[in-house]
Write an enzyme that holds these catalytic residues in place. Structure first.
Site, mmCIF file in Angstrom:
data_model
loop_
_atom_site.group_PDB
_atom_site.id
_atom_site.type_symbol
_atom_site.label_atom_id
_atom_site.label_comp_id
_atom_site.label_asym_id
_atom_site.label_seq_id
_atom_site.Cartn_x
_atom_site.Cartn_y
_atom_site.Cartn_z
ATOM 1 N N HIS A 44 -3.763 6.390 3.402
ATOM 2 C CA HIS A 44 -2.886 7.434 3.933
ATOM 3 C C HIS A 44 -3.577 8.785 3.721
ATOM 4 C CE1 HIS A 44 -1.983 8.110 -0.270
ATOM 5 N NE2 HIS A 44 -1.565 6.859 -0.392
ATOM 6 N N HIS A 99 -5.476 9.489 0.463
ATOM 7 C CA HIS A 99 -6.815 8.898 0.345
ATOM 8 C C HIS A 99 -7.819 9.675 1.196
ATOM 9 C CE1 HIS A 99 -4.335 5.077 -0.280
ATOM 10 N NE2 HIS A 99 -5.052 5.143 -1.373
ATOM 11 N N GLN A 126 -5.373 -6.267 -11.759
ATOM 12 C CA GLN A 126 -4.508 -5.169 -12.209
ATOM 13 C C GLN A 126 -3.035 -5.406 -11.844
ATOM 14 O OE1 GLN A 126 -6.695 -2.153 -9.708
ATOM 15 N NE2 GLN A 126 -4.674 -1.267 -9.474
ATOM 16 N N LYS A 159 -1.991 11.664 -8.157
ATOM 17 C CA LYS A 159 -0.747 10.910 -7.995
ATOM 18 C C LYS A 159 -0.611 9.847 -9.102
ATOM 19 C CE LYS A 159 2.233 8.008 -5.789
ATOM 20 N NZ LYS A 159 1.981 6.829 -6.588
ATOM 21 N N SER A 204 2.128 7.241 -0.899
ATOM 22 C CA SER A 204 1.680 6.035 -1.595
ATOM 23 C C SER A 204 1.684 4.888 -0.592
ATOM 24 C CB SER A 204 2.662 5.729 -2.733
ATOM 25 O OG SER A 204 2.540 4.374 -3.121
#
Ligand code: PAF
Length: 286
Positions: free
Chosen positions: A41, A44, A68, A156, A192
């Site tokens: 998005h 980035h 993760q 973020k 996000s």
């Protein structure tokens, strides 16, 4: 964004990228790395543009990193759209996409992890056991594969940025870590890749996260430095909008240690909450 995007190279193999990076470094080219999990998005892309401006070569890694994610998290449903992401990166001027498959990154099960033994016990570290070890381990691998001079991360993920900076310093990686401001939607919701999990209504309600944090910041500016009062204001705004706060804490901005009672110096609000089934994180410096 560039009108005539150049053709972007997609590399899958860690060894091929590592060899190419060594060659580029020998030619005295600076390498900028933007590590991502894809579903790119504007946040980035702002990192990619920053890297393109300041390096000879920009590599964007796109890898949904299995280690993760916890067992009941969204690894399987995390959005994957390599071709669309590659187009965005090319338009932003990036040179290489590194998009390995899990078997390329983890040909055997991982036995060596990088951990931050403090932050893994608090905030997102406590809520997502193993998450930061998974992030740090893959970022360490990406640094060793792409050999970047500079690496770009969004603020973020404030806790993530903190543990990556600390790892880079603690383990002497020869990489400069550059953090970039959070890009928000008009409503204040932080951009996000996970926002797209939400319904239209949930997404609108999730703007209360920023509203709640701004309210706390205003209270602080008016002289209220009680952590309990600021936290109450944040909880109220989010929960009135239908969200469920997982944690909302005030932390020391430099070392992320929790501020327990009164804010005495630069601090940051850190929080995680749910709108529907979607877990969102955000932060605001106060
Ligand atoms: O922020 C992300 O997208 C990921 O945690 C990262 C840094 C690319 C590691 O997988």
């Amino acid at each position: 964004m560039r009108k005539n995007a150049k053709k972007i190279k997609i590399i899958r193999s860690p060894l091929v990228l590592q060899r190419l990076s060594k060659k580029m470094l020998a030619q005295k080219k600076s390498i900028g790395l933007v590590p991502t999990m894809g579903a790119l998005h504007k946040g980035h892309i702002s990192l990619v543009e920053m890297s393109v401006k300041n390096n000879n070569i920009t590599i964007v890694s796109i890898f949904v990193n299995p280690v993760q994610f916890g067992a009941n998290e969204d690894f399987a449903k995390y959005p994957r759209r390599l071709q669309a992401d590659a187009k965005l990166c090319a338009e932003a001027g990036a040179d290489i996409i590194f998009a390995p498959a899990p078997k390329d990154m983890y040909p055997m099960s991982l036995q060596t992890y990088v951990r931050n033994v403090e932050i893994e016990n608090i905030y997102c570290g406590a809520c997502r056991p193993g998450h930061f070890a998974g992030v740090l381990s893959v970022v360490a691998k990406l640094f060793n594969i792409a050999l970047p001079s500079n690496a770009y991360f969004g603020e973020k993920d404030f806790q993530q940025l903190h543990v990556i900076r600390k790892m880079t310093c603690d383990l002497n990686f020869p990489v400069r870590i550059i953090g970039a401001k959070t890009i928000r939607e008009k409503s204040g919701l932080a951009m996000s890749s996970r926002n797209e999990y939400m319904s239209k209504e949930e997404r609108a309600a999730a703007s209360s996260i920023y509203v709640g944090m701004l309210e706390a910041k205003k209270m602080y500016r008016r002289g209220i430095n009680s952590v309990a009062k600021l936290k109450k204001a944040i909880f109220e705004k989010i929960e009135q909008a239908g969200g469920k706060v997982q944690y909302a804490e005030i932390a020391n901005k430099d070392n992320l240690m929790p501020v327990k009672t009164k804010i005495l110096k630069d601090a940051v609000i850190l929080l995680a909450c749910y709108f529907g089934k979607t877990r969102l994180i955000d932060h605001l410096e106060i």
